[in-house]
Motif scaffolding. Structure first.
Motif, mmCIF file in Angstrom:
data_model
loop_
_atom_site.group_PDB
_atom_site.id
_atom_site.type_symbol
_atom_site.label_atom_id
_atom_site.label_comp_id
_atom_site.label_asym_id
_atom_site.label_seq_id
_atom_site.Cartn_x
_atom_site.Cartn_y
_atom_site.Cartn_z
ATOM 1 N N SER A 1 0.811 -1.218 0.000
ATOM 2 C CA SER A 1 0.000 0.000 0.000
ATOM 3 C C SER A 1 0.848 1.273 0.000
ATOM 4 O O SER A 1 0.315 2.364 -0.211
ATOM 5 C CB SER A 1 -0.951 0.009 1.201
ATOM 6 O OG SER A 1 -0.252 0.237 2.400
ATOM 7 N N LEU B 1 0.624 3.353 -3.246
ATOM 8 C CA LEU B 1 -0.653 4.054 -3.338
ATOM 9 C C LEU B 1 -0.680 5.253 -2.394
ATOM 10 O O LEU B 1 -1.247 6.295 -2.719
ATOM 11 C CB LEU B 1 -1.807 3.104 -3.042
ATOM 12 C CG LEU B 1 -3.193 3.556 -3.462
ATOM 13 C CD1 LEU B 1 -3.237 3.916 -4.938
ATOM 14 C CD2 LEU B 1 -4.206 2.478 -3.155
ATOM 15 N N HIS C 1 -1.160 9.231 -3.299
ATOM 16 C CA HIS C 1 -2.053 10.188 -2.630
ATOM 17 C C HIS C 1 -1.325 11.457 -2.219
ATOM 18 O O HIS C 1 -1.945 12.505 -2.094
ATOM 19 C CB HIS C 1 -2.712 9.544 -1.412
ATOM 20 C CG HIS C 1 -3.744 8.543 -1.784
ATOM 21 N ND1 HIS C 1 -3.968 7.414 -1.033
ATOM 22 C CD2 HIS C 1 -4.605 8.466 -2.832
ATOM 23 C CE1 HIS C 1 -4.919 6.704 -1.604
ATOM 24 N NE2 HIS C 1 -5.310 7.319 -2.697
ATOM 25 N N SER D 1 -11.436 7.875 -4.981
ATOM 26 C CA SER D 1 -11.843 6.472 -5.092
ATOM 27 C C SER D 1 -10.754 5.523 -4.589
ATOM 28 O O SER D 1 -11.052 4.532 -3.918
ATOM 29 C CB SER D 1 -12.229 6.136 -6.529
ATOM 30 O OG SER D 1 -11.135 6.371 -7.391
ATOM 31 N N SER D 2 -9.509 5.824 -4.870
ATOM 32 C CA SER D 2 -8.430 4.962 -4.378
ATOM 33 C C SER D 2 -8.299 5.065 -2.853
ATOM 34 O O SER D 2 -7.956 4.099 -2.187
ATOM 35 C CB SER D 2 -7.110 5.323 -5.052
ATOM 36 O OG SER D 2 -6.767 6.668 -4.784
ATOM 37 N N ARG D 3 -8.605 6.209 -2.317
ATOM 38 C CA ARG D 3 -8.562 6.365 -0.854
ATOM 39 C C ARG D 3 -9.689 5.574 -0.184
ATOM 40 O O ARG D 3 -9.503 4.989 0.881
ATOM 41 C CB ARG D 3 -8.648 7.842 -0.474
ATOM 42 C CG ARG D 3 -8.184 8.093 0.934
ATOM 43 C CD ARG D 3 -8.158 9.559 1.252
ATOM 44 N NE ARG D 3 -7.135 10.319 0.590
ATOM 45 C CZ ARG D 3 -5.898 10.467 1.035
ATOM 46 N NH1 ARG D 3 -5.523 9.859 2.135
ATOM 47 N NH2 ARG D 3 -5.029 11.206 0.387
ATOM 48 N N ILE E 1 -10.964 2.797 -1.390
ATOM 49 C CA ILE E 1 -10.521 1.398 -1.470
ATOM 50 C C ILE E 1 -9.517 1.099 -0.353
ATOM 51 O O ILE E 1 -9.583 0.052 0.299
ATOM 52 C CB ILE E 1 -9.919 1.101 -2.866
ATOM 53 C CG1 ILE E 1 -11.023 1.146 -3.923
ATOM 54 C CG2 ILE E 1 -9.197 -0.232 -2.883
ATOM 55 C CD1 ILE E 1 -10.517 1.123 -5.345
#
Length: 186
Positions: free
Chosen positions: A90, A93, A97, A105-107, A109
């Motif tokens: 992670s 990702l 951020h 949306s990725s946050r 998830i």
């Protein structure tokens, strides 16, 4: 005309701090993920390498305490290893951020998976904590003696491993709260 320019100026002022706050939250999220990774990986390694052998009456008869003698400790090692791997995966990702603090949306998830990993880590640490308590205190009703009087090194390592894992749980709670704050600011 002047009123429109004033509104535009206020709107731009309102957006600039929000992006800065989200970037700060993203940086803090990355740092907390690194701290949780160190805690959970250290806990898994400490528990997984715990082994102590004591001689009995002769050198041929020995008592041995090892983490994989108890399924709760094995579950603890597996849970901490899975969470450590997730945290390592992670991190990119989390860096994304930082670069794009507006990604939503990725946050979301990440919040979902962070919560699942928090539950797994809590389950593993709680199962191991019950056995560590029995190792330290025993249970007179069940006729279980405490083994920590004989296996000092073993008990110190498993207790230290639990501290790292429960520290990781606290950091995960902060990560979930921070991510929720970042999503709600949208």
């Amino acid at each position: 005309m002047k009123a429109g320019a004033l509104d535009l100026g206020e709107a731009s002022k309102g957006l600039a701090p929000r992006g800065g706050v989200n970037k700060g939250v993203s940086i803090l999220d990355f740092i907390l993920r690194l701290i949780a990774l160190i805690g959970t990986l250290g806990s898994a390694i400490a528990m997984g390498t715990t082994d102590e052998t004591l001689p009995f009456f002769t050198q041929f008869i020995r008592f041995r305490a090892k983490y994989d003698d108890l399924p709760s400790f094995t579950f603890f090692v597996v849970a901490n290893s899975i969470v450590s791997a997730y945290l390592a995966l992670s991190l990119p990702l989390s860096i994304f951020h930082i670069v794009r603090s507006g990604a939503r949306s990725s946050r979301i998830i990440l919040i979902f998976f962070d919560t699942a990993m928090l539950a797994l880590l809590t389950a593993g640490a709680s199962a191991a904590a019950a056995i560590v308590y029995l190792a330290h205190k025993g249970n007179a009703r069940a006729n279980w003696i405490s083994i920590c009087q004989q296996f000092n090194s073993f008990c110190e390592r498993i207790s230290g491993s639990l501290i790292g894992s429960f520290g990781g749980i606290l950091v995960f709670i902060l990560i979930v709260i921070l991510s929720a704050v970042a999503v709600s600011r949208r």
